[in-house]
Design a protein around this motif. Structure first.
Motif, PDB file in Angstrom:
ATOM      1  N   UNK A 178     -16.408 -19.273 -12.059  1.00  0.00           N
ATOM      2  CA  UNK A 178     -16.545 -20.725 -11.892  1.00  0.00           C
ATOM      3  C   UNK A 178     -17.357 -21.000 -10.633  1.00  0.00           C
ATOM      4  N   UNK A 179     -18.380 -21.836 -10.764  1.00  0.00           N
ATOM      5  CA  UNK A 179     -19.199 -22.213  -9.610  1.00  0.00           C
ATOM      6  C   UNK A 179     -19.547 -23.691  -9.712  1.00  0.00           C
ATOM      7  N   UNK A 180     -20.095 -24.240  -8.628  1.00  0.00           N
ATOM      8  CA  UNK A 180     -20.393 -25.675  -8.570  1.00  0.00           C
ATOM      9  C   UNK A 180     -21.824 -25.897  -8.054  1.00  0.00           C
ATOM     10  N   UNK A 181     -22.816 -25.621  -8.891  1.00  0.00           N
ATOM     11  CA  UNK A 181     -24.214 -25.825  -8.478  1.00  0.00           C
ATOM     12  C   UNK A 181     -24.584 -27.305  -8.523  1.00  0.00           C
ATOM     13  N   UNK A 182     -25.723 -27.622  -7.929  1.00  0.00           N
ATOM     14  CA  UNK A 182     -26.256 -28.982  -7.992  1.00  0.00           C
ATOM     15  C   UNK A 182     -27.462 -29.020  -8.914  1.00  0.00           C
ATOM     16  N   UNK A 183     -27.543 -30.089  -9.705  1.00  0.00           N
ATOM     17  CA  UNK A 183     -28.686 -30.337 -10.574  1.00  0.00           C
ATOM     18  C   UNK A 183     -29.216 -31.724 -10.235  1.00  0.00           C
ATOM     19  N   UNK A 184     -30.446 -31.780  -9.754  1.00  0.00           N
ATOM     20  CA  UNK A 184     -31.043 -33.054  -9.323  1.00  0.00           C
ATOM     21  C   UNK A 184     -30.147 -33.773  -8.318  1.00  0.00           C
ATOM     22  N   UNK A 185     -29.537 -32.997  -7.412  1.00  0.00           N
ATOM     23  CA  UNK A 185     -28.706 -33.590  -6.378  1.00  0.00           C
ATOM     24  C   UNK A 185     -27.298 -33.951  -6.808  1.00  0.00           C
ATOM     25  N   UNK A 186     -26.924 -33.614  -8.050  1.00  0.00           N
ATOM     26  CA  UNK A 186     -25.595 -33.943  -8.573  1.00  0.00           C
ATOM     27  C   UNK A 186     -24.800 -32.658  -8.797  1.00  0.00           C
ATOM     28  N   UNK A 221     -22.209 -30.217 -10.442  1.00  0.00           N
ATOM     29  CA  UNK A 221     -21.566 -29.999 -11.734  1.00  0.00           C
ATOM     30  C   UNK A 221     -20.729 -28.725 -11.639  1.00  0.00           C
ATOM     31  N   UNK A 222     -19.991 -28.427 -12.708  1.00  0.00           N
ATOM     32  CA  UNK A 222     -19.196 -27.197 -12.760  1.00  0.00           C
ATOM     33  C   UNK A 222     -19.805 -26.260 -13.802  1.00  0.00           C
ATOM     34  N   UNK A 223     -20.035 -25.008 -13.405  1.00  0.00           N
ATOM     35  CA  UNK A 223     -20.623 -23.994 -14.291  1.00  0.00           C
ATOM     36  C   UNK A 223     -19.597 -22.891 -14.519  1.00  0.00           C
ATOM     37  N   UNK A 224     -19.252 -22.662 -15.785  1.00  0.00           N
ATOM     38  CA  UNK A 224     -18.283 -21.626 -16.138  1.00  0.00           C
ATOM     39  C   UNK A 224     -19.014 -20.557 -16.943  1.00  0.00           C
ATOM     40  N   UNK A 225     -19.204 -19.390 -16.334  1.00  0.00           N
ATOM     41  CA  UNK A 225     -19.835 -18.264 -17.023  1.00  0.00           C
ATOM     42  C   UNK A 225     -18.743 -17.414 -17.664  1.00  0.00           C
ATOM     43  N   UNK A 226     -18.866 -17.190 -18.963  1.00  0.00           N
ATOM     44  CA  UNK A 226     -17.845 -16.470 -19.731  1.00  0.00           C
ATOM     45  C   UNK A 226     -18.425 -15.140 -20.213  1.00  0.00           C
ATOM     46  N   UNK A 227     -17.822 -14.046 -19.790  1.00  0.00           N
ATOM     47  CA  UNK A 227     -18.243 -12.724 -20.252  1.00  0.00           C
ATOM     48  C   UNK A 227     -17.525 -12.392 -21.561  1.00  0.00           C
ATOM     49  N   UNK A 228     -18.123 -11.547 -22.404  1.00  0.00           N
ATOM     50  CA  UNK A 228     -17.466 -11.174 -23.659  1.00  0.00           C
ATOM     51  C   UNK A 228     -16.104 -10.520 -23.397  1.00  0.00           C
ATOM     52  N   UNK A 229     -15.110 -10.879 -24.202  1.00  0.00           N
ATOM     53  CA  UNK A 229     -13.760 -10.332 -24.037  1.00  0.00           C
ATOM     54  C   UNK A 229     -13.695  -8.902 -24.575  1.00  0.00           C
ATOM     55  N   UNK A 230     -12.803  -8.105 -23.998  1.00  0.00           N
ATOM     56  CA  UNK A 230     -12.597  -6.737 -24.489  1.00  0.00           C
ATOM     57  C   UNK A 230     -11.700  -6.724 -25.719  1.00  0.00           C
ATOM     58  N   UNK A 231     -10.898  -7.755 -25.860  1.00  0.00           N
ATOM     59  CA  UNK A 231     -10.014  -7.895 -27.012  1.00  0.00           C
ATOM     60  C   UNK A 231     -10.137  -9.326 -27.526  1.00  0.00           C
ATOM     61  N   UNK A 232      -9.860  -9.561 -28.807  1.00  0.00           N
ATOM     62  CA  UNK A 232     -10.015 -10.914 -29.347  1.00  0.00           C
ATOM     63  C   UNK A 232      -9.081 -11.908 -28.666  1.00  0.00           C
TER      64      UNK A 232
END
Length: 720
Positions: free
Chosen positions: A654-662, A664-675
Motif C-alpha cells: 500500500x502506498x500513497x502517490x500523488x497524481x496531478x498534485x492529488x 491517492x491510494x495505490x494497492x499493488x497485489x502480487x499473485x497468491x501462492x494459494x487460491x
C-alpha cells in the motif's frame, strides 16, 4: 457584511447561491489558506451580492415565493463563504448536498500556541492538547483552562505569559466571525440576464496573472533584485537573437530546481531562496549561453523567431544543468549527446510538441530528463507515439510560411550551406539588417493571380501562398528582384549558379517552371523536400530504444484493464452521500481477483471511472478526519480479516502517490501462492464460498463448473 451575519442569513433563508454557479471546488489547502489569511488579518476579497424579488433558480431545496420579498443572491465569493460555513458550523450549507461537495474541507485543526493550521494527523495531534479542531473553537466548545490543565498533566511548565498567549490566540480565532467582508451590490432593478452578465464579467474580467507571473512575484518577495537581474540577462540573449519573456526564465528555474513544468507553487516558499540563487548563477553565466550556442552551431537556429515554441528549450536547459559541473558550471556534453538533442528539438518543432498543454507535457518530459541518462531517445519516442516522425509530401499542401515545416526547411538549407539565389550570400552568415533572410515567391503572385490563383478561389489562393513556392533570399536580393516569370528567373539562376537551386530543393526540370505547370512544380518540390528532410533528420544520429518505466499518470491514461482498476472511494457512497460498507466488500473482491490471477494487479483508490484523480478526502472524513496512516491501518485490518495476516503482509503493498498534485491510494497485489476463496453471505444471511478472478477490467465470480479446471491450471503452474 460580517462573516457571522452572512452565515446567519444563509441559515435564515435570506442569502442564497444561484443555480448557475459551479459546485464547490475548493480543496483543503484553499480552506487552510483562507483561515490563515483571516487569522493574520490579510485581505480576503469581496462579496458580490444582488438584492432582488425576481431571483433566478436557487441551489438547494428552498423554493422562492413572492411572500419572501427581496432576497440576497451571492454572485461572487461563494467558495469562501461555503468554506467558512463548513468550518464554523461543522455542517454543509443548505444549498449543497454531499455529492456536490467535491472536497470536504471540514476537520481543520489549529495549534493554539503557534496558530499553525493542519488537517488531522494522528501521530502529531492525538495526545497534544495544543491541537484543537477549529470548528470546536468557533462553537465555543474549547476552553483555554482545559488545554492548560491538559498540558500540566503532561508535565509542561505553564507560565502566565504562555496562558495569556493561548487564551489570546483562541479569542483571535473566535474574532474571525466579526471580520467584515466588503460587499459590492448589484442594483435591485437589474434583470436576471444582467445579473448573470455581471457575474461572468466579474469572474473573467481584468488581466489575470499567469502562474509564472505569480511565481515571479513570490520569488521577488524573498529575492528583491530577481526581476531586474533576470531582465538584464534577457537583454543579453536578445542581442544574440534569442528573445524570451520573464515567464521563460521562471519555467527554466522550475525545471532545474524542481524538475517540474506545471507546479509553479513550488517556487513560492522562501525556502527556495538559496537553491534558486544558486541555480540562476549557473543559468546566467553558463547554461543559457551554452544552449544558445548549441542552437546556433548545431541546429542552425539563428533567431528565436524561427522556433514555434521556445519552451522546447526548457528540457534542453534542464539536461545541460544536470550534466554541468555543479561548482564550475562547465558543460560536458559529447557530440553524440548534442546530436540527440538537436534531432529531438527538430521533431519537437515540426510535430508541435508544446503548442498545447504546455505544463503537462513539460512535466512528463522533465521527469524523463531527470530519470534517464540518455533522455532524448525516450523523448523522441514520446513524440513518435503521438504522430509518425516521417514527413509526407501531402503535409506541405496548402501550408503557408507560418507552418513549422517552413522553419525546418530553412534550417535544412542552412545545414547544406545554401546561399541566396541572387546575391550568393550564404544563408548562415546574414550581414546586417539589409541582408536579413526573407522568403520570396518563386512564382510571383502577380503572375499566379493572372492565371486564376487569386483570392476569389480559396483553394488555388492557398496553393499560391504554399511554402513550397518560397525561396530564401537576403533582404537586398528580395527588394531588387522584379516580378519576372519563374521561368525567366530560375533559368538565369541556373545559368549563373547551378548549385543554388539544388541546395534549396528547387526542381531542375525546366518544364515545371512554366506557370501552366505550377501545380506540377508544387508536387515535385513537395516530394523533393519530404525526401530530403527525412534523410537529413534520420542522418543526424541513430536513436536507441529506451528502457523507461511507465508512470502512474500514463497507467491511468491507458484506462482500466485486467491488471488495473479504479475505485473513486473505499467506503463513501458518492451517489447516496453516505458511508456504505458494501463498497469495502467490492474492494476486497477486486484484491482477491487480482491475487487469483497469474500476474496480480493494481487497485487505485481515489481515481474515478473516468481516470480523474479525485483524492481521498471523502474517505478520510468517513474515518474521523483520518490521514493516510489511519487509512492504511483501516485497509490492512480489512485485508487481514478477509485474507489472513500472512497474505496481507507478503502479497500487498500500500502506498500513497500523488497524481496531478492529488494524493491517492495505490494497492499493488502480487499473485497468491494459494487460491483466495471468500465466504460471502447472500441476502438471507447464508454463507457460500466464492472464487473471484479477473476478466478484462472486471472481477466476476467464477462459475462453479469451471473452478476445478482453473485451480488445477493456475496453482499447478505456481507449484512448478
Amino acid at each position: 457584511m460580517k462573516i457571522s451575519t452572512a452565515l446567519d442569513k444563509i441559515d435564515d433563508n435570506q442569502l442564497f447561491v444561484p443555480a448557475f454557479q459551479r459546485e464547490y471546488v475548493w480543496k483543503r489547502n484553499d480552506a487552510k489558506q483562507l483561515i490563515d489569511s483571516l487569522i493574520k488579518e490579510y485581505p480576503t476579497g469581496t462579496m458580490l451580492t444582488w438584492e432582488t424579488n425576481t431571483p433566478p433558480q436557487l441551489k438547494g431545496p428552498h423554493k422562492y415565493t413572492e411572500e419572501q420579498g427581496a432576497v440576497r443572491i451571492l454572485l461572487d465569493g461563494q467558495q469562501r463563504l461555503t468554506t467558512l460555513y463548513m468550518l464554523v458550523r461543522g455542517n454543509l450549507p443548505p444549498y449543497y448536498t454531499a455529492p456536490e461537495i467535491l472536497n470536504d474541507t471540514r476537520g481543520l485543526y489549529v495549534n493554539v500556541e503557534t496558530l499553525e493550521l493542519e488537517y488531522y494527523k494522528k501521530l502529531k495531534m492525538e495526545n497534544d492538547p495544543l491541537w484543537q479542531n477549529i470548528t470546536a473553537i468557533f462553537k465555543d466548545e474549547v476552553w483555554d483552562q482545559d488545554i492548560l490543565k491538559g498540558l500540566e498533566t503532561r508535565g509542561a511548565d505553564v507560565t502566565k505569559d504562555f496562558a495569556r498567549l493561548v487564551s489570546g490566540n483562541i479569542r483571535r480565532i473566535e474574532s474571525i466571525l466579526n471580520w467584515d467582508f466588503p460587499e459590492q451590490t448589484i442594483p435591485v432593478k437589474a434583470s436576471v440576464r444582467q445579473a448573470i452578465d455581471i457575474f461572468y464579467k466579474v469572474n473573467s474580467g481584468g488581466v489575470s496573472l499567469t502562474e509564472a507571473e505569480l511565481a515571479l512575484a513570490q520569488i521577488s518577495g524573498y529575492w528583491p533584485e530577481a526581476r531586474d537581474i533576470f531582465k538584464k540577462k534577457l537583454v543579453e540573449l536578445e542581442a544574440r537573437g534569442f528573445v524570451f519573456k520573464l515567464d521563460f526564465i521562471v519555467y527554466a528555474l522550475l525545471a532545474c530546481v524542481h524538475h517540474s513544468g506545471s507546479n509553479m507553487a513550488l517556487l513560492h516558499d522562501d525556502a527556495n531562496n538559496v537553491p534558486i540563487r544558486d541555480a540562476w548563477e549557473r543559468l546566467e553565466h553558463s547554461i543559457l549561453d551554452y544552449v544558445a550556442n548549441i542552437m546556433q552551431s548545431h541546429a542552425f537556429v539563428d533567431h528565436s523567431v524561427e522556433i514555434n515554441s521556445v519552451y522546447a528549450l526548457i528540457p534542453i536547459i534542464a539536461y545541460c544543468f544536470q550534466k554541468a559541473d555543479a561548482k564550475t558550471g562547465v558543460e560536458h556534453l559529447s557530440e553524440l549527446e548534442i546530436r540527440k538533442i538537436v534531432k529531438w528539438f527538430y521533431y519537437s518543432q515540426i510535430r508541435t510538441r508544446y503548442i498545447s498543454q504546455l505544463p503537462q507535457k513539460l512535466d512528463r518530459d522533465l521527469r524523463i530528463v531527470n530519470e534517464l541518462p540518455q533522455p532524448f531517445d525516450e523523448l523522441l519516442r514520446v513524440i513518435q507515439d503521438e504522430r509518425s516522425l516521417e514527413i509526407l509530401p501531402e503535409e506541405f499542401e496548402g501550408r503557408t510560411i507560418s507552418h513549422p515545416l517552413y522553419a525546418m526547411m530553412r534550417w535544412y538549407f542552412k545545414s547544406r550551406d545554401a546561399y541566396c539565389l541572387t546575391t550568393g550570400v550564404r544563408l548562415r552568415q546574414p550581414m546586417g539588417k539589409k541582408y536579413s533572410l526573407e522568403n520570396d515567391h518563386i512564382f510571383p503572385f502577380s503572375k499566379l493571380k493572372a492565371a486564376g490563383y487569386g483570392a476569389k478561389n480559396r483553394i488555388k489562393y492557398s496553393l499560391a501562398q504554399e511554402l513550397t513556392n518560397r525561396a530564401i533570399l537576403t533582404q537586398t536580393a528580395n527588394r531588387a528582384k522584379s516580378a519576372t516569370t519563374a521561368q525567366e528567373y530560375l533559368s538565369e539562376i541556373l545559368d549563373r549558379n547551378p548549385d543554388a537551386l539544388s541546395k534549396q530543393c528547387i526542381p531542375i526540370d525546366t518544364d515545371l517552371w512554366a506557370v501552366e505547370n505550377y501545380e506540377g512544380f508544387l508536387r515535385a518540390r513537395r516530394a523533393l523536400l519530404a525526401n530530403e528532410l527525412n534523410s537529413f533528420l534520420s542522418s543526424i544520429t541513430e536513436t536507441e530504444v529506451p528502457n523507461a518505466p511507465i508512470t502512474l499518470e500514463e497507467m491511468i491514461t491507458e484506462g482500466e484493464s485486467a491488471e488495473l482498476e479504479f475505485k473513486q472511494t473505499l467506503r463513501w457512497d458518492v451517489t447516496e452521500g453516505r458511508v456504505n460498507k458494501v463498497m469495502e466488500a467490492v474492494v476486497i473482491k477486486t484484491v482477491a481477483a487480482f491475487a487469483n490471477s497469474y500476474e496480480g494487479g493494481t487497485l487505485l483508490i481515489g481515481v474515478s471511472d473516468a481516470g480523474v484523480a479525485v483524492g481521498l478526502d471523502q474517505d478520510f472524513s468517513c474515518l474521523g478526519d483520518a490521514d493516510n496512516d489511519r487509512f492504511e491501518l483501516h485497509l490492512r485490518n480489512l485485508f487481514s480479516e478477509a485474507f489472513g495476516q500472512i497474505f496481507s503482509g507478503t502479497k500487498l503493498r500500500v502506498s500513497f502517490p500523488e497524481v496531478d498534485g492529488t494524493e491517492i491510494c495505490k494497492i499493488d497485489v502480487r499473485p497468491a501462492d494459494e487460491p483466495l476463496i471468500l465466504s460471502i453471505k447472500d441476502k438471507k444471511g447464508v454463507e457460500a464460498d466464492k472464487l473471484y478472478v479477473r476478466s478484462g477490467n472486471s472481477s466476476p465470480e467464477m462459475p462453479l463448473r469451471e473452478v476445478p479446471s482453473f485451480l488445477a491450471k493456475r496453482f499447478e503452474v505456481m507449484k512448478r
